[in-house]
Motif scaffolding. Sequence first.
Motif, PDB file in Angstrom:
ATOM      1  N   ILE A   1       0.763  -0.978  -0.034  1.00 23.95           N
ATOM      2  CA  ILE A   1      -0.030  -0.117  -0.234  1.00 23.95           C
ATOM      3  C   ILE A   1       0.869   1.316  -0.070  1.00 23.95           C
ATOM      4  CG2 ILE A   1      -1.907   1.112   1.283  1.00 23.95           C
ATOM      5  CD1 ILE A   1      -2.502  -1.612   2.617  1.00 23.95           C
TER       6      ILE A   1
ATOM      7  N   LYS B   1      -1.301  -7.059  -6.054  1.00 14.94           N
ATOM      8  CA  LYS B   1      -1.615  -6.709  -4.770  1.00 14.94           C
ATOM      9  C   LYS B   1      -1.128  -5.384  -4.280  1.00 14.94           C
ATOM     10  CE  LYS B   1      -3.273 -11.241  -4.133  1.00 14.94           C
ATOM     11  NZ  LYS B   1      -3.164 -11.381  -5.708  1.00 14.94           N
TER      12      LYS B   1
ATOM     13  N   TYR C   1      -1.802  -1.657  -3.962  1.00 16.33           N
ATOM     14  CA  TYR C   1      -3.024  -0.596  -3.576  1.00 16.33           C
ATOM     15  C   TYR C   1      -2.368   0.786  -3.759  1.00 16.33           C
ATOM     16  CZ  TYR C   1      -5.640  -5.024  -2.973  1.00 16.33           C
ATOM     17  OH  TYR C   1      -6.330  -6.130  -2.880  1.00 16.33           O
TER      18      TYR C   1
ATOM     19  N   MET D   1     -11.144   4.627  -4.654  1.00 18.42           N
ATOM     20  CA  MET D   1     -10.887   3.067  -4.267  1.00 18.42           C
ATOM     21  C   MET D   1     -12.356   2.461  -3.789  1.00 18.42           C
ATOM     22  SD  MET D   1      -8.429   0.986  -2.084  1.00 18.42           S
ATOM     23  CE  MET D   1      -6.553   1.400  -2.565  1.00 18.42           C
TER      24      MET D   1
ATOM     25  N   LYS E   1     -13.053  -3.384  -3.705  1.00 18.12           N
ATOM     26  CA  LYS E   1     -11.594  -3.413  -3.736  1.00 18.12           C
ATOM     27  C   LYS E   1     -11.070  -3.491  -2.159  1.00 18.12           C
ATOM     28  CE  LYS E   1      -7.485  -1.996  -5.862  1.00 18.12           C
ATOM     29  NZ  LYS E   1      -6.856  -2.477  -7.145  1.00 18.12           N
TER      30      LYS E   1
ATOM     31  N   LEU F   1      -9.268  -6.340   0.053  1.00 13.90           N
ATOM     32  CA  LEU F   1      -8.044  -6.207   0.599  1.00 13.90           C
ATOM     33  C   LEU F   1      -8.353  -6.622   1.922  1.00 13.90           C
ATOM     34  CD1 LEU F   1      -5.204  -5.319   1.116  1.00 13.90           C
ATOM     35  CD2 LEU F   1      -5.926  -3.078   1.269  1.00 13.90           C
TER      36      LEU F   1
END
Lengths: 125, 414
Positions: free
Chosen positions: B178, B192, B194, B223, B227, B231
């Motif tokens: 992230i 994967k 974000y 987002m 989504k 996660l």
Amino acid sequence: MGFGQFLKAPEYDIKIITYRDVFQSTALESSGCGDEYAERSAVILLDKGDMKKMVLKDGRKAVLKNNFGRVVVHLRPSSYEEGHEGIGYMTNSPWSNALVSSETGGSGVPKFKMITALISDAKDE
Amino acid sequence: MENEYYVCTGCGLLCDDIEIELDDGKVSKVNNACLKGVARLKECNRPAECRIDGAPASLEDAIIETARILKEADSPVIFGMGNSTSQAQKNAIELAKKTSAYFDDTSSFCQGPIVEAILENKIRTCTLDEVKDKADVIVYWGADPSNSHPRHLSKYTYFPRGKERQRGWEEDRTAICIDVRKSDTATICGDKFYQIPPQADEELLNALTNGLSGKVPKVSFGMGPKKILELANMLKKAEFGVICVGLGLVYSLEEIEPLVRLMDKLNEVSNFYLIPMVGQYNMRGSNHNLHEETGYINRVKFTGNDVEHGAHCSVVELLRKRTVDAALIIGSDPMSSLPGSIAKELLDIPVITIDPCNTLTSRKAKVSIPVATAGSECGGTAVRMDGVEVEFKAMTETDRMCDAEILERIMGEL
């Protein structure tokens, strides 16, 4: 109020986000006052569209300035696939730190990750 | 013949599988270390020189001058410590007590709040060895270890085979990133990754907490709930999850409560731990040593038997408000790492640096004292980013003294 104002390079707003680069960190370990560290630190990566819009060219230098400091850095287009309009990336270094606000709200933590500045062509600097 | 392994002091990972070759008493080859580690373990290109007011000086005179400056100062600060051995840190704390000094380290403006929460048992943590053996979900949040800690993924988290993760990254592990930009680590994490806007971390932390609580998670940026729930479900299904927190996350939070809330929620529905991505090799050691002595991890002032603590004791506020009249900087380069508008205050007070290398700060210092490089020229102990104490031995011999000895000599002179 002289004619000089019409000859100045135009300035644009830019947000600067700092990041880590292993090659720059390696250069720091070898010498924090060395040429390679300076070469790898005094760089801003810009969105290709922004460079076009701002008429800033790859390989030239730019002036970055705000109320806290002023630095001259090399200009490069970023290699990110996705655009990042209005955002420039710099490695964490004395060059990016020169633009970090001294205002902390008494927290003891400067806003290292969100710097706003004006960017312009450095002409002959 | 059994191989001899050494510890790399290039970052908070303290890799303990380093092999070296020596040539004429100097480290000529370093095997297994990353680029940064090799550069750290080989002598720096510009070693520090013993100087007073810019002129060459003897070590004896530099120590006498340091003691004089500290004795005469009304409000000295001792700062740095992230690149010092634990013994040097303990000596520096004693020195701070003796001189009624402020004492702070680099965690004050980076991972301090996270380490504090861990030491106060507000956040669950684990060791990197446990991550290697057990972790199936690894989250890098605001961190890019491919550049900051290059062996993090290969030695401990994503790529290695572990006792309970024999199929490694191919089948047994999921790495999630992230971040505000597609870093090298984000590229490894593939789909994967974000991406979030700058300063949006708190919103996503809260949205994930909501998602894990059965509420519809919403954020103001692009987002969607689907989504975010995707996660959240990955995190929920983890058998052993770990969040590796980088400065990108730390700097975007006003306070760490949203992160603590997410960790609490994750541990209601899953099994999650957190590890701070500590940069300097023994920053965490400084936190542990000061905590043991005072109950605080950083930002203190010693006055007699009293200990004052708070943001006003942080190196940043001390310099901003010109509270201090002398600074002893140990293994750190605040002229480079602090905002220029704050670091410039160091130019107006006597500064003493204790460092193996020539730095921007040492160049401006009134007294510059060279020391041996911990890890290659000097042994000791340090605390790894996950809180594990690691002992290391010197690789070569040197005439230069270790930082702990220099501090002892200054104490003696006082």
